[in-house]
Write a protein that holds these residues in place. Structure first.
Motif, short mmCIF file in Angstrom:
data_model
loop_
_atom_site.label_atom_id
_atom_site.label_comp_id
_atom_site.label_asym_id
_atom_site.label_seq_id
_atom_site.Cartn_x
_atom_site.Cartn_y
_atom_site.Cartn_z
N GLN A 76 0.84 -1.19 0.00
CA GLN A 76 0.00 0.00 0.00
C GLN A 76 0.89 1.25 0.00
O GLN A 76 1.98 1.24 0.56
N ASN A 77 0.39 2.32 -0.58
CA ASN A 77 1.17 3.53 -0.75
C ASN A 77 1.03 4.47 0.45
O ASN A 77 0.83 5.67 0.29
N TRP A 78 1.14 3.90 1.64
CA TRP A 78 0.85 4.66 2.85
C TRP A 78 1.86 5.76 3.14
O TRP A 78 1.52 6.79 3.74
N GLN A 79 3.11 5.58 2.72
CA GLN A 79 4.12 6.59 3.01
C GLN A 79 3.79 7.92 2.34
O GLN A 79 3.86 8.98 2.96
N LYS A 80 3.40 7.87 1.05
CA LYS A 80 3.03 9.09 0.35
C LYS A 80 1.75 9.69 0.92
O LYS A 80 1.60 10.91 1.00
N ILE A 81 0.83 8.83 1.34
CA ILE A 81 -0.42 9.31 1.96
C ILE A 81 -0.11 10.06 3.25
O ILE A 81 -0.66 11.14 3.51
N HIS A 82 0.78 9.51 4.06
CA HIS A 82 1.17 10.16 5.31
C HIS A 82 1.83 11.51 5.03
O HIS A 82 1.48 12.53 5.66
N LEU A 83 2.80 11.51 4.13
CA LEU A 83 3.53 12.75 3.84
C LEU A 83 2.60 13.83 3.30
O LEU A 83 2.69 14.99 3.69
N ARG A 84 1.69 13.42 2.41
CA ARG A 84 0.72 14.38 1.87
C ARG A 84 -0.20 14.91 2.96
O ARG A 84 -0.50 16.10 3.01
N PHE A 100 10.15 19.35 9.87
CA PHE A 100 9.79 18.34 8.87
C PHE A 100 11.01 17.63 8.26
O PHE A 100 10.95 16.41 8.03
N PRO A 101 12.13 18.32 8.00
CA PRO A 101 13.28 17.62 7.43
C PRO A 101 13.87 16.52 8.33
O PRO A 101 14.57 15.64 7.83
N TYR A 102 13.58 16.57 9.62
CA TYR A 102 14.04 15.49 10.50
C TYR A 102 13.18 14.24 10.33
O TYR A 102 13.66 13.11 10.49
N LEU A 103 11.90 14.44 10.02
CA LEU A 103 10.95 13.32 9.99
C LEU A 103 10.76 12.72 8.60
O LEU A 103 10.58 11.51 8.47
N SER A 104 10.79 13.56 7.57
CA SER A 104 10.49 13.07 6.23
C SER A 104 11.42 11.96 5.74
O SER A 104 10.96 11.04 5.05
N PRO A 105 12.73 11.97 6.07
CA PRO A 105 13.59 10.89 5.59
C PRO A 105 13.20 9.51 6.11
O PRO A 105 13.49 8.49 5.47
N VAL A 106 12.53 9.46 7.26
CA VAL A 106 12.10 8.17 7.81
C VAL A 106 11.09 7.52 6.87
O VAL A 106 11.07 6.29 6.71
N TYR A 107 10.28 8.34 6.23
CA TYR A 107 9.27 7.83 5.30
C TYR A 107 9.88 7.34 3.98
O TYR A 107 9.22 6.66 3.20
N GLU A 108 11.12 7.72 3.73
CA GLU A 108 11.78 7.28 2.51
C GLU A 108 12.45 5.91 2.68
O GLU A 108 12.91 5.31 1.71
N GLN A 109 12.50 5.44 3.92
CA GLN A 109 13.07 4.13 4.19
C GLN A 109 11.96 3.08 4.17
O GLN A 109 10.79 3.40 4.19
N LYS A 110 12.39 1.83 4.17
CA LYS A 110 11.44 0.73 4.29
C LYS A 110 11.83 -0.13 5.49
O LYS A 110 12.60 -1.08 5.37
N HIS A 111 11.32 0.27 6.64
CA HIS A 111 11.59 -0.49 7.87
C HIS A 111 10.88 -1.84 7.77
O HIS A 111 9.69 -1.88 7.47
N ALA A 112 11.59 -2.89 8.05
CA ALA A 112 11.01 -4.23 7.92
C ALA A 112 9.86 -4.45 8.89
O ALA A 112 8.84 -5.04 8.55
N CYS A 113 10.02 -3.96 10.11
CA CYS A 113 9.01 -4.23 11.13
C CYS A 113 8.55 -2.94 11.81
O CYS A 113 9.23 -1.91 11.76
N LEU A 114 7.39 -3.02 12.44
CA LEU A 114 6.78 -1.86 13.09
C LEU A 114 7.65 -1.35 14.23
O LEU A 114 7.73 -0.14 14.46
#
Length: 206
Positions: A76-84, A100-114
């Motif tokens: 699911q495209n949740w990362q873009k939905i969150h950022l938007r 925002f620059p501190y938080l946005s890079p986290v959304y560019e990663q793909k963390h394996a687990c919650l």
């Protein structure tokens, strides 16, 4: 030294931070079980016309697993939905461009687990709030001596006023005339900046 045991929520609400406001140590465990209908994979932000819930989708409908074994669903495209959603909600907030620059890079990663996703987000939020409490990972919280254990207590199904941790302290929000309490920490960071920690300390229920 005050030690507080917590669940590792996703971009936690203000009640969460009021509980750890004076903690010397914040104790978390990757072995804590995932709970449905909780803040473990969701947070609330304020848009122009409503309060929106941002959810992190996970694999499996009802996983009976430790948080470190709960896999994040990237089909699911949740990362873009969150950022938007975050940009729509807070793009014009006074401190958006700073935090925002501190938080946005986290959304560019793909963390394996919650667990990994939530841990990184909480670490960043604690830094931005200038919290001095140490974030400590342990195997089993049951084997630890803690002064306050709030695991399983803070959730969306029961209003914060039913508990004795947080009282709303209004600050200027971006939208609406009425103050909306206990949103994600994103709200107070983007709206109040360096004043956020002082406001959270004053929101601790006596």
């Amino acid at each position: 030294m005050k030690r507080v045991a917590v669940d590792l929520h996703f971009l936690p609400c203000l009640e969460f931070f009021s509980c750890i406001a004076d903690a010397d140590e914040i104790v978390v465990s990757p072995l804590e079980m995932y709970q449905r209908q909780s803040y473990l994979n969701r947070c609330r932000i304020r848009l122009a016309n409503k309060v929106e819930t941002l959810s992190v989708p996970i694999q499996g409908r009802r996983p009976r697993l430790p948080l470190s074994k709960v896999r994040v669903d990237y089909t699911q495209n949740w990362q873009k939905i969150h950022l938007r959603g975050i940009q729509s909600a807070y793009g014009k907030a006074p401190f958006f461009e700073f935090y925002f620059p501190y938080l946005s890079p986290v959304y560019e990663q793909k963390h394996a687990c919650l667990w990994d996703l939530n841990f990184e987000m909480l670490t960043i939020c604690l830094k931005l709030l200038r919290y001095t409490g140490k974030l400590t990972v342990v195997d089993a919280i049951e084997n630890e001596e803690v002064d306050l254990d709030i695991r399983g207590q803070i959730g969306p199904s029961v209003h914060f006023s039913e508990r004795n941790y947080y009282q709303e302290v209004p600050y200027t929000q971006l939208f609406g005339l009425d103050f909306e309490p206990n949103l994600s920490v994103l709200d107070i960071l983007f709206c109040t900046g360096p004043e956020a920690k002082k406001l959270l300390l004053s929101s601790v229920k006596n």
